[in-house]
Every structure is written in C-alpha cells, then in structure tokens.
Scaffold this motif. Structure first.
Motif, PDB file in Angstrom:
ATOM      1  N   TRP A 162       0.863  -1.191   0.000  1.00  0.00           N
ATOM      2  CA  TRP A 162       0.000   0.000   0.000  1.00  0.00           C
ATOM      3  C   TRP A 162       0.901   1.243   0.000  1.00  0.00           C
ATOM      4  O   TRP A 162       0.584   2.257   0.612  1.00  0.00           O
ATOM      5  N   SER A 163       2.050   1.105  -0.685  1.00  0.00           N
ATOM      6  CA  SER A 163       3.025   2.195  -0.657  1.00  0.00           C
ATOM      7  C   SER A 163       2.632   3.325  -1.602  1.00  0.00           C
ATOM      8  O   SER A 163       3.155   4.424  -1.508  1.00  0.00           O
ATOM      9  N   ASN A 164       1.697   3.013  -2.512  1.00  0.00           N
ATOM     10  CA  ASN A 164       1.283   4.037  -3.461  1.00  0.00           C
ATOM     11  C   ASN A 164      -0.242   4.149  -3.492  1.00  0.00           C
ATOM     12  O   ASN A 164      -0.876   3.897  -4.510  1.00  0.00           O
ATOM     13  N   PRO A 165      -0.863   4.511  -2.359  1.00  0.00           N
ATOM     14  CA  PRO A 165      -2.323   4.527  -2.307  1.00  0.00           C
ATOM     15  C   PRO A 165      -2.901   5.535  -3.299  1.00  0.00           C
ATOM     16  O   PRO A 165      -2.243   6.550  -3.534  1.00  0.00           O
ATOM     17  N   PRO A 166      -4.075   5.314  -3.879  1.00  0.00           N
ATOM     18  CA  PRO A 166      -4.973   4.174  -3.621  1.00  0.00           C
ATOM     19  C   PRO A 166      -4.724   2.974  -4.534  1.00  0.00           C
ATOM     20  O   PRO A 166      -5.633   2.188  -4.768  1.00  0.00           O
ATOM     21  N   PHE A 167      -3.518   2.827  -5.052  1.00  0.00           N
ATOM     22  CA  PHE A 167      -3.233   1.697  -5.944  1.00  0.00           C
ATOM     23  C   PHE A 167      -2.651   0.554  -5.122  1.00  0.00           C
ATOM     24  O   PHE A 167      -1.482   0.581  -4.759  1.00  0.00           O
ATOM     25  N   ALA A 168      -3.493  -0.430  -4.806  1.00  0.00           N
ATOM     26  CA  ALA A 168      -3.071  -1.522  -3.924  1.00  0.00           C
ATOM     27  C   ALA A 168      -2.501  -2.678  -4.729  1.00  0.00           C
ATOM     28  O   ALA A 168      -2.906  -2.928  -5.872  1.00  0.00           O
ATOM     29  N   LYS A 169      -1.582  -3.399  -4.107  1.00  0.00           N
ATOM     30  CA  LYS A 169      -1.132  -4.683  -4.655  1.00  0.00           C
ATOM     31  C   LYS A 169      -1.248  -5.714  -3.551  1.00  0.00           C
ATOM     32  O   LYS A 169      -0.758  -5.492  -2.446  1.00  0.00           O
ATOM     33  N   ILE A 212     -14.354  -0.932 -14.623  1.00  0.00           N
ATOM     34  CA  ILE A 212     -13.765  -1.296 -13.331  1.00  0.00           C
ATOM     35  C   ILE A 212     -12.799  -2.465 -13.534  1.00  0.00           C
ATOM     36  O   ILE A 212     -13.173  -3.498 -14.097  1.00  0.00           O
ATOM     37  N   LEU A 213     -11.572  -2.273 -13.075  1.00  0.00           N
ATOM     38  CA  LEU A 213     -10.528  -3.272 -13.305  1.00  0.00           C
ATOM     39  C   LEU A 213     -10.297  -4.129 -12.062  1.00  0.00           C
ATOM     40  O   LEU A 213     -10.067  -3.603 -10.968  1.00  0.00           O
ATOM     41  N   HIS A 214     -10.350  -5.446 -12.259  1.00  0.00           N
ATOM     42  CA  HIS A 214     -10.007  -6.378 -11.181  1.00  0.00           C
ATOM     43  C   HIS A 214      -8.839  -7.266 -11.598  1.00  0.00           C
ATOM     44  O   HIS A 214      -8.692  -7.596 -12.779  1.00  0.00           O
ATOM     45  N   GLU A 264      -9.863   0.523   5.150  1.00  0.00           N
ATOM     46  CA  GLU A 264      -8.594  -0.157   4.875  1.00  0.00           C
ATOM     47  C   GLU A 264      -8.720  -0.886   3.543  1.00  0.00           C
ATOM     48  O   GLU A 264      -9.798  -1.365   3.207  1.00  0.00           O
ATOM     49  N   PRO A 265      -7.599  -1.005   2.797  1.00  0.00           N
ATOM     50  CA  PRO A 265      -7.662  -1.756   1.539  1.00  0.00           C
ATOM     51  C   PRO A 265      -8.085  -3.213   1.771  1.00  0.00           C
ATOM     52  O   PRO A 265      -7.820  -3.763   2.846  1.00  0.00           O
ATOM     53  N   TRP A 266      -8.746  -3.810   0.788  1.00  0.00           N
ATOM     54  CA  TRP A 266      -9.225  -5.187   0.915  1.00  0.00           C
ATOM     55  C   TRP A 266      -8.807  -5.962  -0.350  1.00  0.00           C
ATOM     56  O   TRP A 266      -8.584  -5.342  -1.403  1.00  0.00           O
ATOM     57  N   PRO A 267      -8.685  -7.297  -0.235  1.00  0.00           N
ATOM     58  CA  PRO A 267      -8.053  -8.054  -1.333  1.00  0.00           C
ATOM     59  C   PRO A 267      -8.726  -7.905  -2.697  1.00  0.00           C
ATOM     60  O   PRO A 267      -8.045  -7.806  -3.715  1.00  0.00           O
ATOM     61  N   GLY A 326      -7.852   2.625 -18.118  1.00  0.00           N
ATOM     62  CA  GLY A 326      -7.392   3.754 -18.919  1.00  0.00           C
ATOM     63  C   GLY A 326      -7.603   5.122 -18.296  1.00  0.00           C
ATOM     64  O   GLY A 326      -7.409   6.139 -18.963  1.00  0.00           O
ATOM     65  N   ASP A 327      -8.013   5.186 -17.019  1.00  0.00           N
ATOM     66  CA  ASP A 327      -8.318   6.496 -16.446  1.00  0.00           C
ATOM     67  C   ASP A 327      -7.987   6.571 -14.948  1.00  0.00           C
ATOM     68  O   ASP A 327      -8.880   6.677 -14.105  1.00  0.00           O
ATOM     69  N   PRO A 328      -6.688   6.528 -14.628  1.00  0.00           N
ATOM     70  CA  PRO A 328      -6.296   6.538 -13.217  1.00  0.00           C
ATOM     71  C   PRO A 328      -6.793   7.776 -12.469  1.00  0.00           C
ATOM     72  O   PRO A 328      -7.130   7.697 -11.283  1.00  0.00           O
ATOM     73  N   ASP A 329      -6.867   8.915 -13.162  1.00  0.00           N
ATOM     74  CA  ASP A 329      -7.311  10.135 -12.478  1.00  0.00           C
ATOM     75  C   ASP A 329      -8.762  10.019 -12.025  1.00  0.00           C
ATOM     76  O   ASP A 329      -9.130  10.451 -10.940  1.00  0.00           O
ATOM     77  N   ARG A 330      -9.579   9.438 -12.908  1.00  0.00           N
ATOM     78  CA  ARG A 330     -10.992   9.291 -12.552  1.00  0.00           C
ATOM     79  C   ARG A 330     -11.152   8.341 -11.356  1.00  0.00           C
ATOM     80  O   ARG A 330     -12.042   8.517 -10.523  1.00  0.00           O
ATOM     81  N   PHE A 331     -10.291   7.349 -11.296  1.00  0.00           N
ATOM     82  CA  PHE A 331     -10.310   6.411 -10.163  1.00  0.00           C
ATOM     83  C   PHE A 331     -10.069   7.166  -8.854  1.00  0.00           C
ATOM     84  O   PHE A 331     -10.821   7.033  -7.889  1.00  0.00           O
ATOM     85  N   VAL A 332      -9.036   7.967  -8.841  1.00  0.00           N
ATOM     86  CA  VAL A 332      -8.694   8.712  -7.631  1.00  0.00           C
ATOM     87  C   VAL A 332      -9.806   9.709  -7.294  1.00  0.00           C
ATOM     88  O   VAL A 332     -10.285   9.788  -6.162  1.00  0.00           O
TER      89      VAL A 332
END
Ligand code: 6R9
Length: 649
Positions: free
Chosen positions: A63-70, A275-277, A470-473, A481-487
């Motif tokens: 979670w070092s680069n929120p909100p992009f979880a791995k 929505i990307l999973h 908290e992030p969940w699995p 194609g739209d990281p800004d819209r995600f944030v």
C-alpha cells in the motif's frame, strides 16, 4: 422518508441461528477475532487455504502508493486452474460443476472434469486466434455454459475479459469494445428469453458496422438457431473451431496482480467506468466470502445464484467464487416467469437447491403475484438464502424467509459493489443473529465506517456516508485507462478512505443499514444506471432540447427511471403527431438497453434550475414520487415547479 427510516431502525424481530445450524457452520465467531488481531495475516492465511499458488507469495499487501493496492504481488497463480484442474486432481472430477437449465427446457449437467476439458480446448482456440496474455476479449453471451467456459478460457491464458450484459444495446457494446480495445468478441447467434430467441449476433454486427474497430474476430456460439449474417474472415462458429483444436492445455502461472477482467458500470457521468479487477486478491476474497457467507459445504450443497454473468454478482458468485470452491451450482438461461410463474421454484425442486442467492426486486415481484406459485413446489432443500443489489425491506425479507425458506432459513443480506469485487458487509449465517432489513456487520478482515460530510465517524443511531477504511483483497485496482478518474471518484472525498457512494446508518446496536445511493446513480431492479447517461441518450434524440432524469421510488423495482423532457421549439409540430414518450423510450432502449428505458416520460416546457444553471433533480424527484415539492428558494425561477406540476395533473 425519515419516518420510514425510523420504522426500519426500530425493527425488533431477531433470528438467532439454530443450534443445529451453528454446530455445522463453516464460519465461526473466531474469524472475527483472528481478523481483528492481525488483519493482513488473516487474509494471507485465507489466501493460502483457499487458493492454489503456483508460486507462493511472501508479501501480503503493498500500500506504498495509495490508492493503488497490490495484494500477494510476488505470488503467481492461474485463476482458471484454481476453478478447474485442481478439483479434478483432488479426485472431484466427477462432481457436477454446472446443472444448466435452458429456458425452453433443455438441460445439461457438466462435471468438473468435463468443464476443465472444455476450457482447455477454448483456451487453445483463443491462442490460435492470436489472443495473448493482457489482450482484451469482449464476451456478449446469454446464460449458457459457454459464457462460463469463455470467461475461464480467457483467464486461463492470462487475457482480460470484458463481459457485456446481453441486454445492452449495440451502441453500449461498441463503446465498451472501443474503450477496452478488444481484439475478439465472443457471442451467440441468439439466446432464449421470455419464450423467444433474442438476437445477439445482429447486435454485434451493428456494433461493428461503423468505422474501424480493434476487433479481429467474432466467435459465435450456436444457441438460438436464428439466422445470422456472416462476415467471412472475421466471423467463426465456436462449435466448428473448438472441434479443431488440441484438447491438452497446461495452465501457466501469472502474477497475482495480472488483470483478470474489466466490468463496466454506471457512474455519475454519462460514460460508464471500466472497473478493473486483478487475480490473486480477487480470487481470495471471492472464495472466502462465497464459502463463509453462504456456508458452502461443497460435497453436499447445490448452490444457485440467479444473477446474469453480465453483472459483478455473476462474475464473483456464479463463476469465480463457486468454482474456486468446487461447488455444484445451477445456471439458468431464462426469465423467472417463463413458461410459468413458478419456473424458479420448479428448478429449486428439480436440483434440490440448498443455497439460493437473488435480488430484492425479484422477491418483491414474486410477493406481488402471490405465494401460491412457490407453494406448488417442494423447497425444503433450501437452507441458506441470500440477497444482493439493493436494500431489502423487512417485509420482503420476512416473505423470503417464510414462503421460500419455510420459516427457518437464514437470510444473508450482502452489501457490496462492482468496485469492491466481493461481499463486504453481511451476516454470517451460523454466527450472526439476523435482523430483517439490515446488512448488519462488516465481514472479518473488512474495515467499514460511516462518516459525516466532514469525515468524522458518526455514532450509534446516526447516519452518514459509507466508507471502507482499509484496503481489501478484491478491491478494484482502477478504472481502465483512467487513473485520475479512479482517484477522483472514490478517494478524493475522504483522502485515504474509499467512498462507496452509499448512504448508511448505524442502529442502536451499532449495526449497518444501507440507505441507497447519495449520488446520481439510480438502482433499478438491482441494476446501476446513471442519470447522466440516460439524459445524454435522451438529448441525442432529434426531438429533445433538454432532459432531466431521476430515480423515483418504485414498489417492485426499488427505483424507476422517470424522465422530464423539453421538446425543441422547431419540433413541436412533429411531436404533436406522434407518441413522443413511446418514441423516446424506444430510443433509450436502442442507445443503452431495455433496462434503462424510462418508466415515465413527462413532457415539460421548463426544468427547475439553480441560478448557476444546475438542474435540481431533488425537486423533480418530489414530483415523480408524488410528494409535496421541497424547498424551491434556490431556483432561478421559483414559478417553474408550479408550471411543471400543473402540466402533470
Ligand atoms: C453487487 C452489486 C452496487 C450498489 C451499491 C448499493 C447497492 C448492493 C446492496 C445494496 C443495499 C445491499 N447495493 N447490495 N444496497 N443493500 N445488500 O449490486 O453491485 O451493481 O455495482 O451495485 O448497489 O447502492 O452501491 P453493483
């Protein structure tokens, strides 16, 4: 409204699990303790238990680069192998994976060994068509086994599927194909619905008719036997091609964060979000929730989720959850009332379904037509019932429990979203004392809160906005194609907390009640629709100058689409000579799909707007729901509402 909420929150009925149920339950209360003692350790354990890892992971969450979880990101797995081969290797190849029931009455039972063999061939077929890991494949199919086979074949080769619900129009399909740059479309000639074949291949042809697209091939499953047009070189029959490929296929391992699918859902703007999973975290939570929330005993249960694979519920609780857990399930092609209003109950009797998962809108329509239909069938095999898609009102909950569940069957009301990937808030049937109408408690390992507008947690008996803290699995990894819209959409309101877009309240016990969307997203029969998307479809019609859409409360569908439309000055004469409402409803069907068709269209001459030009949908909603119109003082022209009301009465 506040009256209704008060009534809801004073719902006094309680149903504790029976001793027998609790004694045999998969999920026990210690799950909560384990998860709260060490949340990440808990998820790591679940993942190791429920998922086969080709390469075990050593890191649980990055979670070092929120909100992009791995999640589990140095591990490797194959999602399809997890749903297929490993069950066969464990000696369960003869277990039925799918009891498929076609609408006209044809049926087919497919074992895990057979399903594995089919998917292996389909994987080889996709590879022979040039599909590689990371490529996108659009799937536009009815509820037939090939829908599941196609999804798993795409997953098996590390490609990404984008399933488009068969009820969506050619236009909607095209915009999804373009956004994801799909190389292949898998469709059928047609599928059965309400006693008739509805054409799908025709819609694909229409979708691809205009302008260059990224699609190289269209694979067509023969199902409806309806006539189809054919583009040589591009179109291929699934059954012909499958017969030519190798039966052997070794599943390769892919990184845990390899994209698994894109699923488009309506947001607050006109453009659906992809929505990307991804793989490892998604599969972990899909399997965990499916097993624990539904109390799945895979050796003895027969599970049925009535959702279409075109929705997230179909992805997680028809395909990935049940198959990862080695469940036996029912898959039904058609509508509940075809050829008779007891069709679903007949299917439950026929296959002795023990776990049934459906939507409140379906339950309410069954309530409307009466208990005599389900009562013609033996439903005594049922032992767990689930609800999803919208809040279930206590009355429908009680009917579901009494009439379908025979009075003693637990109901789990499961709150989650396309974005959350899997269930987040729900009772556990052997643990939780059930409360009709409430989704109740976050699942073990899931952190939920309700905040006020300023981001401060509300207390017992207070309402606010639902967040995941908290992030969940199985969380979405982004918008395609739209990281800004995600944030912007999910993380800008409360910074480090995921904003779900739902209003919620704690009751006096601190349990959660969902109160519906707080944004311009409607919920019609459990399906998400965007007011903006329907408005833009309406204004694309030559007759329309302006349009405003609201979701009005509806007894059966939860909400219904109600549109207010202004006709262009120079079209007034044309409008006089035709049935404008019918014309516009047809138009919305063509543009988006029949589910988006407005229930009511009111032709008006003005719309209520603020001085800054924003349409005040709240006031239109008052009109649509037959209420006294609220505060109009911020309107630019306060006379507008009386003119609209005068028009309608
Ligand atoms: C799974 C699914 C998500 C929206 C969500 C909320 C509503 C879903 C609910 C519920 C109350 C429940 N919703 N389940 N509201 N109680 N048990 O439906 O996903 O199509 O993305 O819709 O549906 O409003 O935000 P999706």
């Amino acid at each position: 409204m506040s009256n209704t909420i008060d009534n809801l929150l004073h719902e006094a009925r309680r149903f504790a699990p029976t001793e027998e149920f609790a004694a045999n339950a998969i999920a026990t209360a210690d799950l909560y303790e384990r998860a709260s003692a060490d949340r990440l350790g808990f998820w790591a354990d679940q993942s190791r238990d429920l998922v086969h890892w080709h390469t075990p992971f050593t890191r649980t969450l990055d979670w070092s680069n929120p909100p992009f979880a791995k999640w589990f990101d140095d591990g490797e797995l194959n999602v399809a192998y997890n749903c297929l081969d490993r069950h066969v290797l464990a000696g369960n190849g003869d277990r039925v994976a799918i009891h498929w029931e076609g609408e006209p009455g044809d049926s087919r039972s497919i074992t895990y060994a057979e399903l594995t063999a089919e998917v292996k061939k389909a994987a080889n077929l996709l590879t022979s068509l040039g599909i590689q890991a990371g490529d996108r494949v659009a799937i536009y199919l009815p509820m037939i086994p090939e829908a599941v086979i196609a999804m798993l074949a795409v997953a098996r080769i590390g490609a990404v599927h984008s399933v488009v619900f068969g009820g969506f129009s050619a236009e909607s399909l095209r915009s999804r194909i373009d956004d994801a740059e799909a190389k292949l479309v898998i469709t059928a000639d047609g599928g059965w619905r309400k006693g008739r074949v509805f054409p799908l291949k025709d819609a694909v042809d229409a979708a691809l008719a205009n302008g260059e697209s990224t699609v190289e091939h269209v694979l067509v499953v023969k199902r409806g036997e309806n006539e189809v047009a054919w583009t040589a070189g591009r179109d291929l029959w699934w059954q012909d091609e499958i017969a030519l490929v190798d039966a052997d296929h070794v599943a390769k391992a892919f990184p845990a964060e390899n994209p698994l699918f894109i699923l488009y859902t309506s947001g607050t703007t006109g453009k659906p979000k992809g929505i990307l999973h991804t793989s490892g975290g998604y599969l972990t939570q899909a399997a965990f929730t499916h097993k624990n929330v539904f109390d799945l005993h895979p050796e003895s249960d027969v599970y049925w989720c009535s959702a279409d694979v075109g929705w997230i519920t179909g992805h997680t609780y028809v395909v990935y959850g049940p198959l990862a857990n080695g469940a036996t399930q029912v898959l039904y092609e058609g509508t509940p009332e075809t050829p008779h209003p007891g069709r679903w109950w007949e299917i439950i009797e026929k296959y002795k379904v023990s776990i049934f998962y459906t939507a409140p809108t379906a339950i309410r329509s069954f309530m409307k037509i009466g208990r005599q239909h389900p009562q013609k069938f033996d439903l005594s095999s049922l032992r767990v019932l689930g609800s999803v898609g919208e809040p279930i009102n206590p009355e429908a909950w009680m009917w579901y429990r009494d009439v379908i569940g025979g009075g003693d069957t637990p109901i789990v009301d499961t709150w989650w979203q396309t974005e959350t990937g899997a269930i987040m808030v729900s009772a556990l049937p052997g643990v939780t004392t059930l409360k009709p109408g409430s989704a109740q408690v976050p699942l073990p390992g899931i952190s939920i809160d309700i905040l006020d507008e300023a981001g401060v947690p509300v207390g017992k008996d207070e309402g606010g906005l639902l967040v995941v803290t908290e992030p969940w699995p199985s969380m979405l990894r982004g918008i395609w194609g739209d990281p800004d819209r995600f944030v912007e959409t999910y993380w800008s309101k409360f910074g480090d907390k995921y904003f779900a877009g739902d209003g919620a309240r704690y009751d006096m016990d601190g349990e959660i009640w969902l109160m519906g969307r707080v944004d311009d997203v409607m919920n019609v029969s459990g399906h998400r629709l965007s007011t903006a998307e329907i408005e833009s479809a309406l204004v694309a019609h030559p007759l329309t100058a302006e349009a405003a859409v609201v979701g009005a409360a509806d007894e059966t569908t939860g909400q219904a689409v109600v549109a207010f439309v202004i006709i262009k000055q120079n079209q007034l004469e044309t409008a006089e000579s035709i049935d404008v409402a019918a014309e516009l409803r047809k138009h919305v069907s063509q543009q988006i799909g029949a589910i988006a068709r407005p229930r009511d269209i009111f032709i008006v001459t003005e719309l209520p707007k603020t001085r800054s030009g924003k349409i005040m949908r709240r006031l239109l909603k008052d009109v649509a729901e037959g209420r006294e119109v609220g505060d109009t003082t911020t309107l630019a022209d306060t006379a507008v509402m009386s003119s609209i009301q005068a028009k309608l009465t």
